[in-house]
Motif scaffolding. Sequence first.
Motif, short mmCIF file in Angstrom:
data_model
loop_
_atom_site.label_atom_id
_atom_site.label_comp_id
_atom_site.label_asym_id
_atom_site.label_seq_id
_atom_site.Cartn_x
_atom_site.Cartn_y
_atom_site.Cartn_z
N ALA A 49 0.84 -1.20 0.00
CA ALA A 49 0.00 0.00 0.00
C ALA A 49 0.88 1.25 0.00
O ALA A 49 1.76 1.40 0.85
CB ALA A 49 -0.92 -0.01 1.22
N SER A 52 -1.83 7.64 -1.96
CA SER A 52 -2.53 7.94 -3.22
C SER A 52 -3.00 9.38 -3.30
O SER A 52 -3.63 9.77 -4.29
CB SER A 52 -3.74 7.00 -3.36
OG SER A 52 -4.64 7.19 -2.29
N THR A 53 -2.71 10.19 -2.29
CA THR A 53 -3.25 11.56 -2.25
C THR A 53 -2.16 12.62 -2.15
O THR A 53 -2.44 13.77 -1.83
CB THR A 53 -4.22 11.72 -1.06
OG1 THR A 53 -3.51 11.46 0.16
CG2 THR A 53 -5.39 10.77 -1.19
N GLU A 56 2.52 12.07 -7.42
CA GLU A 56 3.08 10.88 -8.03
C GLU A 56 4.01 10.13 -7.08
O GLU A 56 4.80 10.73 -6.34
CB GLU A 56 3.85 11.24 -9.30
CG GLU A 56 2.98 11.63 -10.47
CD GLU A 56 3.75 11.66 -11.78
OE1 GLU A 56 5.01 11.57 -11.75
OE2 GLU A 56 3.10 11.77 -12.83
N SER A 185 6.50 6.71 -12.56
CA SER A 185 5.40 6.65 -11.61
C SER A 185 4.75 5.27 -11.58
O SER A 185 4.81 4.51 -12.54
CB SER A 185 4.35 7.70 -11.95
OG SER A 185 3.80 7.46 -13.23
N VAL A 187 1.00 3.36 -9.93
CA VAL A 187 -0.33 3.61 -9.38
C VAL A 187 -0.95 2.29 -8.96
O VAL A 187 -0.44 1.21 -9.27
CB VAL A 187 -1.24 4.32 -10.41
CG1 VAL A 187 -0.70 5.69 -10.79
CG2 VAL A 187 -1.42 3.45 -11.66
N ALA A 188 -2.06 2.40 -8.23
CA ALA A 188 -2.76 1.21 -7.77
C ALA A 188 -3.09 0.29 -8.94
O ALA A 188 -3.55 0.75 -10.00
CB ALA A 188 -4.03 1.61 -7.03
N VAL A 207 -1.28 -1.13 -4.21
CA VAL A 207 -2.64 -0.74 -3.85
C VAL A 207 -2.58 0.64 -3.23
O VAL A 207 -1.54 1.09 -2.75
CB VAL A 207 -3.29 -1.76 -2.86
CG1 VAL A 207 -3.40 -3.13 -3.50
CG2 VAL A 207 -2.48 -1.83 -1.58
N ALA A 208 -3.71 1.34 -3.26
CA ALA A 208 -3.76 2.73 -2.79
C ALA A 208 -3.93 2.77 -1.28
O ALA A 208 -4.61 1.96 -0.68
CB ALA A 208 -4.92 3.46 -3.46
N ASN A 210 -4.36 5.91 1.95
CA ASN A 210 -4.64 7.33 2.18
C ASN A 210 -3.38 8.03 2.68
O ASN A 210 -2.50 7.42 3.26
CB ASN A 210 -5.76 7.49 3.22
CG ASN A 210 -7.09 6.98 2.66
OD1 ASN A 210 -7.33 7.09 1.47
ND2 ASN A 210 -7.93 6.46 3.54
#
Length: 210
Positions: A49, A52-53, A56, A185, A187-188, A207-208, A210
């Motif tokens: 994890a 994600s906020t 990048e 980069s 990403v999930a 996985v994303a 917070n």
Amino acid sequence: MLTNIRNVYCVGRNYKLHAEELGNAVPDEPMIFMKPSHAVVPLNGEAIALPSTQGEVHYEAELVIRIGQNYQPGISIVNLVDAYAFGIDFTLRDVQSVIKKKGHPWTAAKGFKNSAPITEFQAFTDVDSLQKADFTLNKNGEEVQRGNIRNMIFDLQTIVDYVGQHYGLGEGDIIFTGTPEGVGSTVAGDVLELTWNGESVSQCTIVAAN
């Protein structure tokens, strides 16, 4: 086993083409930063994890070495290092760009949870055997990074001497030795796979968080 890890040292800009791809000057001495030991997690096929906020997240594949005894001036790397692995130095690139401009430490961009996954350690015997093969990072089945430690600006002996003399090195310390060009980069949903000498050593699914 990823147990009893103490200090986590990292070498920045240790491959010329990587420094150039990010528009950075090539350093004239090892550029050292650190990650918390809590950033280290197993790279063993399980999901990882990542934030994600915060802009990048970039991958940076690296050789990782583990220190087997206390550093003493003049000690050979063959006697000092007892194991090697491969890892990914995950970086919050947008965060790093901001804090670099402000002259702030890199911890926020480099030291977040799960930012230092590494494979299982293997016995270290000599430098030559590690120079005979490339390590690669594949993203969703496509090669994105390929490196060989013979292309490092500062070799392994230089790195351990520099860190040992300036900061100290002891049993259980590990060093991320720098990444080659090709960082980018992730990403999930991405699947990242590390290979060594043409064979897979581990992979993970992003996985994303917070």
